[in-house]
Design a protein around this motif. Structure first.
Motif, mmCIF file in Angstrom:
data_model
loop_
_atom_site.group_PDB
_atom_site.id
_atom_site.type_symbol
_atom_site.label_atom_id
_atom_site.label_comp_id
_atom_site.label_asym_id
_atom_site.label_seq_id
_atom_site.Cartn_x
_atom_site.Cartn_y
_atom_site.Cartn_z
ATOM 1 N N THR A 105 51.509 45.661 36.267
ATOM 2 C CA THR A 105 51.268 44.217 36.198
ATOM 3 C C THR A 105 49.906 43.879 35.616
ATOM 4 O O THR A 105 49.693 42.754 35.163
ATOM 5 C CB THR A 105 51.384 43.585 37.595
ATOM 6 N N LYS A 106 48.989 44.837 35.613
ATOM 7 C CA LYS A 106 47.643 44.564 35.094
ATOM 8 C C LYS A 106 47.644 44.318 33.591
ATOM 9 O O LYS A 106 46.644 43.842 33.040
ATOM 10 C CB LYS A 106 46.711 45.727 35.448
ATOM 11 N N ILE A 107 48.754 44.638 32.936
ATOM 12 C CA ILE A 107 48.814 44.452 31.486
ATOM 13 C C ILE A 107 48.909 42.969 31.113
ATOM 14 O O ILE A 107 48.633 42.588 29.983
ATOM 15 C CB ILE A 107 50.011 45.238 30.900
ATOM 16 N N ILE A 108 49.301 42.127 32.058
ATOM 17 C CA ILE A 108 49.350 40.686 31.796
ATOM 18 C C ILE A 108 47.921 40.150 31.819
ATOM 19 O O ILE A 108 47.267 40.143 32.861
ATOM 20 C CB ILE A 108 50.203 39.940 32.845
ATOM 21 N N ASN A 109 47.420 39.710 30.703
ATOM 22 C CA ASN A 109 46.033 39.275 30.585
ATOM 23 C C ASN A 109 45.895 37.821 31.033
ATOM 24 O O ASN A 109 46.159 36.889 30.274
ATOM 25 C CB ASN A 109 45.545 39.441 29.142
ATOM 26 N N THR A 110 45.476 37.638 32.276
ATOM 27 C CA THR A 110 45.332 36.282 32.823
ATOM 28 C C THR A 110 43.978 36.126 33.505
ATOM 29 O O THR A 110 43.849 35.379 34.473
ATOM 30 C CB THR A 110 46.455 35.994 33.835
ATOM 31 N N ASP A 111 42.973 36.815 33.003
ATOM 32 C CA ASP A 111 41.650 36.748 33.625
ATOM 33 C C ASP A 111 41.087 35.330 33.612
ATOM 34 O O ASP A 111 40.342 34.943 34.527
ATOM 35 C CB ASP A 111 40.680 37.688 32.901
ATOM 36 N N HIS A 112 41.426 34.554 32.572
ATOM 37 C CA HIS A 112 40.894 33.192 32.489
ATOM 38 C C HIS A 112 41.453 32.302 33.598
ATOM 39 O O HIS A 112 40.866 31.267 33.925
ATOM 40 C CB HIS A 112 41.199 32.575 31.124
ATOM 41 N N VAL A 113 42.573 32.716 34.194
ATOM 42 C CA VAL A 113 43.131 31.992 35.339
ATOM 43 C C VAL A 113 42.578 32.565 36.641
ATOM 44 O O VAL A 113 42.036 31.841 37.481
ATOM 45 C CB VAL A 113 44.672 32.054 35.346
ATOM 46 N N ASN A 114 42.696 33.867 36.786
ATOM 47 C CA ASN A 114 42.259 34.509 38.031
ATOM 48 C C ASN A 114 40.792 34.271 38.319
ATOM 49 O O ASN A 114 40.398 34.016 39.469
ATOM 50 C CB ASN A 114 42.530 36.013 37.966
ATOM 51 N N SER A 115 39.957 34.365 37.283
ATOM 52 C CA SER A 115 38.516 34.217 37.495
ATOM 53 C C SER A 115 38.172 32.833 38.036
ATOM 54 O O SER A 115 37.317 32.686 38.915
ATOM 55 C CB SER A 115 37.759 34.488 36.197
#
Length: 376
Positions: A105-115
């Motif tokens: 699941t880490k392959i989904i790049n959603t850092d701009h949301v999670n952060s």
């Protein structure tokens, strides 16, 4: 393996054993502190020590090892699995399904949301005054939720819970931050909200899969079936998004603004996730033919089975009573009911798959933290 607050590594050894009567024992065998290094040889010696305390002398009856995939576990020369294979070459080594799913699941790049979500939650939860004021603010608004939930990286299910709770309190959080004169612009951005909604929906689906892979007495072919079903679900989700349909994504559907190009980007993310999952679980995929024979002995292709099983399977598939029993009984009970004289090899084959575990996660850790009884 985990580390306690005093920096002592704790090796948790779970056992799943099946006797000749198909009685299954699944329990915590031992909790072994490793006070020095945690190399593969140290873990191997720790597992050996745990076995010896319960009267199990060696690995001669070991069918399978399920580990978390760390180098000390899977190292090709000095890892735990390599050491066990030196003594028991036929052992089946598998990487925990839940751990592999989490890594995928880490392959989904959603850092701009999670952060952003983590930053806002930390602002509220890490300051006691802010936390008390936020809770009182929610009570004043008669909110459906009472708090936001911390995200913890090592607790795999916490991410989905955090996102869902934050989504339910998004409007209240925005209002609270504005009252505190804190930045809330990103939370109000419609495009960010759609990304957040998509991430929340896909996280809930992954969380549901995670839960289905947990628990005791799960047979490995059932767990693998859950994974294959999820792969097919992802293909369906991807197709729906490309067709501009969001019915499978209820949170996204709530905020979708009709811009179809954003759906293409979500479909691509789902496709990447599906491809990543499809490339994992190789050890289970290599066992698929055998798992089919184990789970469907009355209808499987006999020629695909090992030679010593073929005559027994042939007799089984011509026996109407046994076929009826198979339809009516739990799979383990069915194999238990077979005559040893007529189906000796088939029963031995089945015991191997009943004994296998597909996950290092066990409810035993929570519900029954005691040493397992020795199997006879």
């Amino acid at each position: 393996m985990s580390t306690v607050i005093r920096d002592t590594a704790q090796l948790a050894v779970f056992i799943r054993a099946v006797d000749k009567g198909f009685n299954v024992t699944e329990d915590l065998l031992d909790l072994n502190p490793l006070k020095g290094t945690t190399r593969g040889v140290d873990i191997f010696e720790g597992v050996q020590a745990s076995l010896h305390t319960t009267g199990i002398e060696d690995f001669s009856k070991c069918v399978s090892l399920c580990t978390d995939g760390a180098p000390s576990m899977i190292g090709c020369h000095n890892g735990l699995i390599a050491k066990v294979c030196e003594l028991q070459p036929d052992v089946i080594a598998v990487h925990c399904m839940i751990h592999q799913e989490n890594l995928s699941t880490k392959i989904i790049n959603t850092d701009h949301v999670n952060s952003v979500v983590v930053k806002k939650i930390n602002y509220i939860r890490s300051r006691r005054l802010n936390h008390r004021e936020f809770q009182e603010f929610l009570r004043h608004l008669d909110s459906q939720s009472e708090n936001v939930v911390y995200f913890t990286e090592v607790r795999w299910l916490s991410g989905a819970s955090t996102l869902q709770c934050f989504w339910l309190l998004l409007d209240e959080t925005i209002l609270f931050l504005k009252l505190k004169r804190k930045e809330a612009q990103e939370l109000c951005d419609p495009l960010w909200q759609m990304d957040f909604a998509f991430l929340n929906d896909i996280s809930q689906k992954l969380s549901q899969l995670n839960v289905r892979l947990q628990g005791q007495e799960n047979l490995v072919h059932d767990l693998f079936k859950q994974l294959r079903t999820f792969e097919r679900d992802l293909k369906l989700y991807e197709k729906s998004l490309r067709e501009e349909k969001v019915d499978h994504f209820p949170t996204l559907k709530f905020v979708f603004n009709g811009k179809n190009e954003i759906l293409d980007s979500y479909a691509q993310r789902v496709a990447v996730l599906r491809e990543e999952i499809s490339s994992c679980f190789t050890e289970f995929r290599s066992l698929r033919s055998e798992m089919t024979i184990f789970s469907l002995p009355c209808t499987c292709e006999i020629s695909s089975a090992a030679i010593q099983l073929q005559l027994e399977l042939n007799a089984l598939q011509e026996d109407d009573i046994l076929i009826q029993n198979f339809k009516e009984m739990h799979l383990v009970d069915f194999y238990k009911s077979l005559s040893t004289a007529d189906h000796c090899n088939l029963k031995q084959f089945a015991r191997r798959f009943v004994c296998m575990s597909g996950s290092t996660y066990s409810q035993t850790w929570i519900t029954r933290p005691r040493i397992a009884r020795k199997h006879g």
